[in-house]
Motif scaffolding. Structure first.
Motif, short mmCIF file in Angstrom:
data_model
loop_
_atom_site.label_atom_id
_atom_site.label_comp_id
_atom_site.label_asym_id
_atom_site.label_seq_id
_atom_site.Cartn_x
_atom_site.Cartn_y
_atom_site.Cartn_z
N THR A 1 35.40 48.61 37.26
CA THR A 1 36.67 49.13 37.78
C THR A 1 37.52 48.00 38.33
OG1 THR A 1 35.57 51.20 38.37
CG2 THR A 1 37.72 50.76 39.40
N PRO A 2 38.73 47.80 37.76
CA PRO A 2 39.65 46.81 38.34
C PRO A 2 40.14 47.29 39.71
CG PRO A 2 40.27 47.37 36.08
CD PRO A 2 39.24 48.36 36.52
N LEU A 3 39.99 46.45 40.75
CA LEU A 3 40.35 46.85 42.11
C LEU A 3 41.80 46.54 42.43
CD1 LEU A 3 37.16 45.74 44.06
CD2 LEU A 3 37.76 48.01 43.21
N PHE A 4 42.23 45.32 42.22
CA PHE A 4 43.61 44.92 42.48
C PHE A 4 43.91 43.73 41.59
CE2 PHE A 4 40.88 42.90 45.63
CZ PHE A 4 41.20 41.56 45.47
N GLY A 5 45.19 43.50 41.36
CA GLY A 5 45.56 42.44 40.43
C GLY A 5 46.44 41.37 41.04
N HIS A 6 46.40 40.20 40.41
CA HIS A 6 47.26 39.06 40.75
C HIS A 6 47.97 38.63 39.48
CE1 HIS A 6 45.37 38.17 44.66
NE2 HIS A 6 44.24 38.53 44.07
N LYS B 1 40.37 41.81 39.99
CA LYS B 1 39.02 41.73 40.53
C LYS B 1 38.27 42.99 40.10
CE LYS B 1 36.47 40.71 44.72
NZ LYS B 1 36.57 40.32 46.13
N LEU B 2 37.03 42.82 39.65
CA LEU B 2 36.25 43.95 39.16
C LEU B 2 35.20 44.39 40.17
CD1 LEU B 2 35.57 42.93 35.45
CD2 LEU B 2 37.09 44.73 36.28
N ASP B 3 35.06 45.69 40.31
CA ASP B 3 33.95 46.32 41.01
C ASP B 3 33.18 47.05 39.92
OD1 ASP B 3 32.15 47.56 42.65
OD2 ASP B 3 33.59 48.98 43.51
N PHE C 1 45.94 44.79 27.69
CA PHE C 1 44.99 44.66 26.58
C PHE C 1 44.62 43.20 26.33
CE2 PHE C 1 49.29 45.13 25.04
CZ PHE C 1 49.44 44.23 24.01
N ASN C 2 43.76 42.99 25.32
CA ASN C 2 43.23 41.67 24.94
C ASN C 2 42.64 40.93 26.14
OD1 ASN C 2 44.08 42.31 22.41
ND2 ASN C 2 45.61 40.72 22.25
N PRO C 3 41.62 41.52 26.80
CA PRO C 3 41.10 40.94 28.04
C PRO C 3 40.06 39.84 27.82
CG PRO C 3 39.92 42.93 27.56
CD PRO C 3 40.99 42.80 26.50
N SER C 4 39.81 39.14 28.89
CA SER C 4 38.73 38.17 29.01
C SER C 4 38.08 38.45 30.37
CB SER C 4 39.32 36.76 28.97
OG SER C 4 38.34 35.78 29.17
N ILE C 5 36.79 38.28 30.45
CA ILE C 5 36.10 38.44 31.73
C ILE C 5 35.55 37.08 32.13
CG2 ILE C 5 34.13 39.48 32.92
CD1 ILE C 5 34.55 41.97 31.21
N VAL C 6 35.76 36.73 33.40
CA VAL C 6 35.26 35.46 33.91
C VAL C 6 34.48 35.71 35.19
CG1 VAL C 6 37.43 34.94 35.13
CG2 VAL C 6 35.90 33.08 34.50
N ALA C 7 33.30 35.11 35.28
CA ALA C 7 32.47 35.19 36.48
C ALA C 7 32.82 34.02 37.38
CB ALA C 7 30.99 35.17 36.11
N ARG C 8 33.20 34.34 38.63
CA ARG C 8 33.47 33.33 39.64
C ARG C 8 32.57 33.62 40.84
NH1 ARG C 8 39.87 32.65 40.60
NH2 ARG C 8 39.26 33.83 42.42
N PRO C 9 32.42 32.69 41.76
CA PRO C 9 31.57 32.96 42.92
C PRO C 9 32.03 34.15 43.75
CG PRO C 9 32.00 30.61 42.75
CD PRO C 9 32.87 31.30 41.72
N ASP C 10 33.34 34.45 43.76
CA ASP C 10 33.84 35.56 44.57
C ASP C 10 33.75 36.92 43.88
OD1 ASP C 10 35.83 34.90 42.71
OD2 ASP C 10 37.48 35.25 44.10
N SER C 11 33.57 36.96 42.57
CA SER C 11 33.47 38.22 41.85
C SER C 11 33.61 37.97 40.36
CB SER C 11 34.59 39.19 42.29
OG SER C 11 34.43 40.45 41.69
N ASP C 12 33.43 39.02 39.58
CA ASP C 12 33.83 39.00 38.18
C ASP C 12 35.29 39.43 38.13
OD1 ASP C 12 31.28 38.30 37.40
OD2 ASP C 12 30.70 40.34 36.84
N TRP C 13 36.05 38.81 37.24
CA TRP C 13 37.48 39.09 37.12
C TRP C 13 37.82 39.41 35.67
CZ3 TRP C 13 41.15 38.89 41.09
CH2 TRP C 13 40.66 38.47 42.33
N LEU C 14 38.71 40.36 35.50
CA LEU C 14 39.23 40.74 34.19
C LEU C 14 40.62 40.10 34.06
CD1 LEU C 14 38.73 42.68 31.72
CD2 LEU C 14 40.20 44.30 32.94
#
Length: 168
Positions: free
Chosen positions: A55-60, A50-52, A15-28
């Protein structure tokens, strides 16, 4: 509402997310809270997904260098600038029924989510290290303007923006 797929499991909340746009994708960027049996509170850290579309695809896991055992991180606020992702977050440590209080940090990550820098800004009630606050600080919002780091310290009752003497 996001579907975290395989990352969803019992005793874990995002919870309490932030979205950031990077050259490789949008990330949650999210607060991940993991609940242990008989715990009053979850243990918190930060994850980047990483967002599609939505939809979150995979996390770090964002591995922030801790300055104390049991240090927790929550409420990320992220922005991208000069090839790095910068994340402001609240951090603290619980000591039984006592805690250090809400403290603010700023970290910088490379494109692989490795933290390359951690700053504990000495401003307002925030001390220059965890446990050195004069009060609680939460929800700082960082940005750059003309290459200089700024902070929306307070939005109300009087809008308060701070320019830091550090270039980004």
């Amino acid at each position: 509402i996001f579907d975290f797929g395989k990352a969803e499991r019992d005793n874990v909340d995002y919870f309490n997310p932030s979205i950031v746009a990077r050259p490789d994708s949008d990330w949650l960027i999210v607060r991940r809270s993991t609940w242990k049996p008989n715990a009053t509170f979850g243990m918190n850290d930060l994850m980047a997904f990483k967002l599609d579309d939505k939809t979150p695809l995979f996390g770090h896991k964002i591995r922030i260098p801790a300055t104390a055992e049991g240090e927790q991180f929550e409420d990320p606020r992220a922005f991208y600038h000069n090839g790095k992702t910068h994340i402001g977050a609240c951090n603290f440590v619980w000591y039984g029924t006592r805690w250090t209080g809400a403290h603010q940090i700023l970290v910088s990550c490379d494109n692989e989510w490795k933290v390359t820098e951690r700053t504990d800004p000495d401003y307002g009630k925030n001390g220059n290290a965890l446990g050195k606050n004069q009060g609680h600080e939460k929800n700082w919002l960082w940005f750059t303007h003309d290459g200089q780091l700024h902070l929306v310290y307070m939005a109300a009752p009087k809008h308060h923006v701070v320019a830091f003497d550090r270039s980004m």
